[in-house]
Motif scaffolding. Structure first.
Motif, PDB file in Angstrom:
ATOM      1  N   MET B   1       0.837  -1.204   0.000  1.00  0.00           N
ATOM      2  CA  MET B   1       0.000   0.000   0.000  1.00  0.00           C
ATOM      3  C   MET B   1       0.871   1.252   0.000  1.00  0.00           C
ATOM      4  SD  MET B   1      -2.839   1.114   2.768  1.00  0.00           S
ATOM      5  CE  MET B   1      -3.947  -0.199   2.311  1.00  0.00           C
ATOM      6  N   GLN B   2       0.443   2.198  -0.865  1.00  0.00           N
ATOM      7  CA  GLN B   2       1.207   3.417  -1.010  1.00  0.00           C
ATOM      8  C   GLN B   2       0.308   4.588  -0.628  1.00  0.00           C
ATOM      9  OE1 GLN B   2       2.144   4.117  -5.073  1.00  0.00           O
ATOM     10  NE2 GLN B   2       3.576   5.764  -4.635  1.00  0.00           N
ATOM     11  N   VAL B   3       0.695   5.363   0.381  1.00  0.00           N
ATOM     12  CA  VAL B   3      -0.155   6.470   0.831  1.00  0.00           C
ATOM     13  C   VAL B   3       0.166   7.731   0.034  1.00  0.00           C
ATOM     14  CG1 VAL B   3      -0.715   7.968   2.776  1.00  0.00           C
ATOM     15  CG2 VAL B   3      -0.437   5.521   3.153  1.00  0.00           C
ATOM     16  N   ASN B   4      -0.907   8.387  -0.437  1.00  0.00           N
ATOM     17  CA  ASN B   4      -0.772   9.623  -1.193  1.00  0.00           C
ATOM     18  C   ASN B   4      -0.757  10.803  -0.214  1.00  0.00           C
ATOM     19  OD1 ASN B   4      -0.954  11.766  -2.905  1.00  0.00           O
ATOM     20  ND2 ASN B   4      -2.692  10.981  -4.081  1.00  0.00           N
ATOM     21  N   PHE B   5       0.442  11.181   0.240  1.00  0.00           N
ATOM     22  CA  PHE B   5       0.538  12.203   1.278  1.00  0.00           C
ATOM     23  C   PHE B   5       0.163  13.593   0.784  1.00  0.00           C
ATOM     24  CE2 PHE B   5       3.102   8.900   3.333  1.00  0.00           C
ATOM     25  CZ  PHE B   5       2.511   8.919   4.588  1.00  0.00           C
ATOM     26  N   GLU B   6       0.295  13.845  -0.540  1.00  0.00           N
ATOM     27  CA  GLU B   6      -0.108  15.166  -1.068  1.00  0.00           C
ATOM     28  C   GLU B   6      -1.620  15.352  -0.963  1.00  0.00           C
ATOM     29  OE1 GLU B   6       2.080  13.549  -4.404  1.00  0.00           O
ATOM     30  OE2 GLU B   6       2.708  13.136  -2.345  1.00  0.00           O
ATOM     31  N   ALA B   7      -2.370  14.242  -1.130  1.00  0.00           N
ATOM     32  CA  ALA B   7      -3.832  14.343  -1.096  1.00  0.00           C
ATOM     33  C   ALA B   7      -4.379  14.253   0.329  1.00  0.00           C
ATOM     34  CB  ALA B   7      -4.452  13.238  -1.955  1.00  0.00           C
ATOM     35  N   PHE B   8      -3.571  13.742   1.257  1.00  0.00           N
ATOM     36  CA  PHE B   8      -4.020  13.500   2.632  1.00  0.00           C
ATOM     37  C   PHE B   8      -4.291  14.830   3.340  1.00  0.00           C
ATOM     38  CE2 PHE B   8      -2.759  11.729   7.030  1.00  0.00           C
ATOM     39  CZ  PHE B   8      -4.057  11.314   7.284  1.00  0.00           C
ATOM     40  N   THR B   9      -5.530  15.016   3.825  1.00  0.00           N
ATOM     41  CA  THR B   9      -5.914  16.251   4.509  1.00  0.00           C
ATOM     42  C   THR B   9      -6.436  15.907   5.907  1.00  0.00           C
ATOM     43  OG1 THR B   9      -8.060  16.005   3.429  1.00  0.00           O
ATOM     44  CG2 THR B   9      -6.515  17.548   2.415  1.00  0.00           C
ATOM     45  N   PRO B  10      -5.519  15.557   6.835  1.00  0.00           N
ATOM     46  CA  PRO B  10      -5.972  15.049   8.136  1.00  0.00           C
ATOM     47  C   PRO B  10      -6.775  16.055   8.953  1.00  0.00           C
ATOM     48  CG  PRO B  10      -3.587  15.400   8.130  1.00  0.00           C
ATOM     49  CD  PRO B  10      -4.051  15.580   6.723  1.00  0.00           C
ATOM     50  N   PHE B  11      -6.392  17.343   8.916  1.00  0.00           N
ATOM     51  CA  PHE B  11      -7.054  18.304   9.803  1.00  0.00           C
ATOM     52  C   PHE B  11      -8.466  18.635   9.338  1.00  0.00           C
ATOM     53  CE2 PHE B  11      -2.460  19.024  10.291  1.00  0.00           C
ATOM     54  CZ  PHE B  11      -2.349  18.604  11.607  1.00  0.00           C
ATOM     55  N   SER B  12      -8.617  18.915   8.014  1.00  0.00           N
ATOM     56  CA  SER B  12      -9.972  19.220   7.535  1.00  0.00           C
ATOM     57  C   SER B  12     -10.856  17.981   7.612  1.00  0.00           C
ATOM     58  CB  SER B  12      -9.925  19.778   6.117  1.00  0.00           C
ATOM     59  OG  SER B  12      -9.276  18.883   5.253  1.00  0.00           O
ATOM     60  N   ALA B  13     -10.267  16.807   7.414  1.00  0.00           N
ATOM     61  CA  ALA B  13     -11.057  15.572   7.498  1.00  0.00           C
ATOM     62  C   ALA B  13     -11.594  15.381   8.913  1.00  0.00           C
ATOM     63  CB  ALA B  13     -10.210  14.367   7.082  1.00  0.00           C
ATOM     64  N   LEU B  14     -10.712  15.564   9.892  1.00  0.00           N
ATOM     65  CA  LEU B  14     -11.115  15.394  11.291  1.00  0.00           C
ATOM     66  C   LEU B  14     -12.131  16.471  11.700  1.00  0.00           C
ATOM     67  CD1 LEU B  14     -10.323  13.296  13.382  1.00  0.00           C
ATOM     68  CD2 LEU B  14      -8.608  14.883  14.264  1.00  0.00           C
TER      69      LEU B  14
END
Lengths: 141, 143
Positions: B1-14
């Protein structure tokens, strides 16, 4: 049905919808990025669920101990505990549709509200699917 | 599995997730109901006795982009890549499926899991698995 309850329901819908927009759930590309675990995976939506359920756990625990809601209605929480073929079959169909377009019912209405033409088409098809369920099941109940 | 860190939006998601959770919390504590969108729409179609309450919620969801644009000073309208045929097939499946399953991402995924309902856990695992499988087939087997 008092005006106060109607306004409350509308306001809750507003907050829910803003939450969908802020979280990225109303962006089909982002949803598909989350569902694509074999590609370049975007884990964001797992945090959407974590945030929502974190608050929900507390709220439903409190709600479960109250006979009535604060505005006076009886608590209407589901009581069924049966795992039925229709629960699983329905969830499978829903999941396939969700994976095809990256849109589930809440975000579909938000896209409609944005005036996105694809959102309008999706909502029309979704309502037709719901009407089909009612048509197929009406005679059985 | 490869995580797309550019697309990852942890703060707005939370943050968005917490807003969704607060809405579901307010709905059950104030009105005693499950904030499930497919159930709300299904009840409207079947003209349930409490249809005005359901309609008010649905109108709130539809009006949410206007409120967001007002608060944030603008709104990025997402690009939808699916073709019209895909949208119609997907919409039909989502409509029929959520009604047979008695719930969708909100009713089972958010409210049901918050209630620790075994039915909702089974439903959520099933539609997530079907979603993962569908995207895998479309993007990696057919695409």
């Amino acid at each position: 049905m008092t005006i106060r309850k109607l306004f409350t329901s509308f306001a809750v819908g507003l907050v829910f919808g803003v939450g969908l927009i802020v979280s990225g759930m109303s962006n089909p590309a982002k949803v598909l990025g989350f569902l694509d675990i074999a590609g370049r995976w975007d884990p964001s939506l797992a945090l959407v669920m974590a945030g929502a359920i974190g608050v929900g756990l507390v709220a439903f625990r409190v709600a479960g101990q109250r006979p009535r809601a604060l505005l006076g209605d009886a608590m209407q929480l589901p009581t069924s505990r049966e795992i039925t073929p229709r629960l699983i079959g329905g969830s499978l169909l829903f999941g396939v549709g969700w994976g095809l377009a990256g849109i589930c019912p809440g975000p579909a209405l938000v896209l409609l509200g944005m005036g996105v033409p694809q959102g309008v088409l999706f909502v029309a098809a979704m309502l037709a699917g719901m009407a089909l369920f009612t048509f197929l099941e009406r005679g059985k109940r | 599995m490869q995580v797309n860190f550019e697309a990852f939006t942890p703060f707005s998601a939370l943050a968005g997730g917490v807003l969704i959770g607060l809405a579901a919390a307010a709905f059950v504590l104030l009105l005693g109901r499950i904030a499930g969108i497919s159930g709300m729409l299904g009840g409207l179609i079947e003209r349930a006795a409490d249809w005005p309450l359901r309609l008010a919620f649905v109108l709130g969801l539809i009006a949410a982009p206007a409120l967001y644009a007002l608060l944030a000073g603008g709104l990025a309208v997402p690009e939808v890549s699916a073709s019209p045929l895909t949208l119609v097939v997907a919409g039909l499946l989502v409509g029929v499926g959520t009604r047979y399953a008695s719930g969708c991402t909100s009713g089972h995924g958010v409210c049901g899991l918050s209630r620790l309902s075994p039915r909702s856990l089974v439903a959520t695992l099933t539609f997530m698995a079907a979603g993962f499988a569908t995207v895998f087939v479309v993007r990696h087997l057919l695409g």
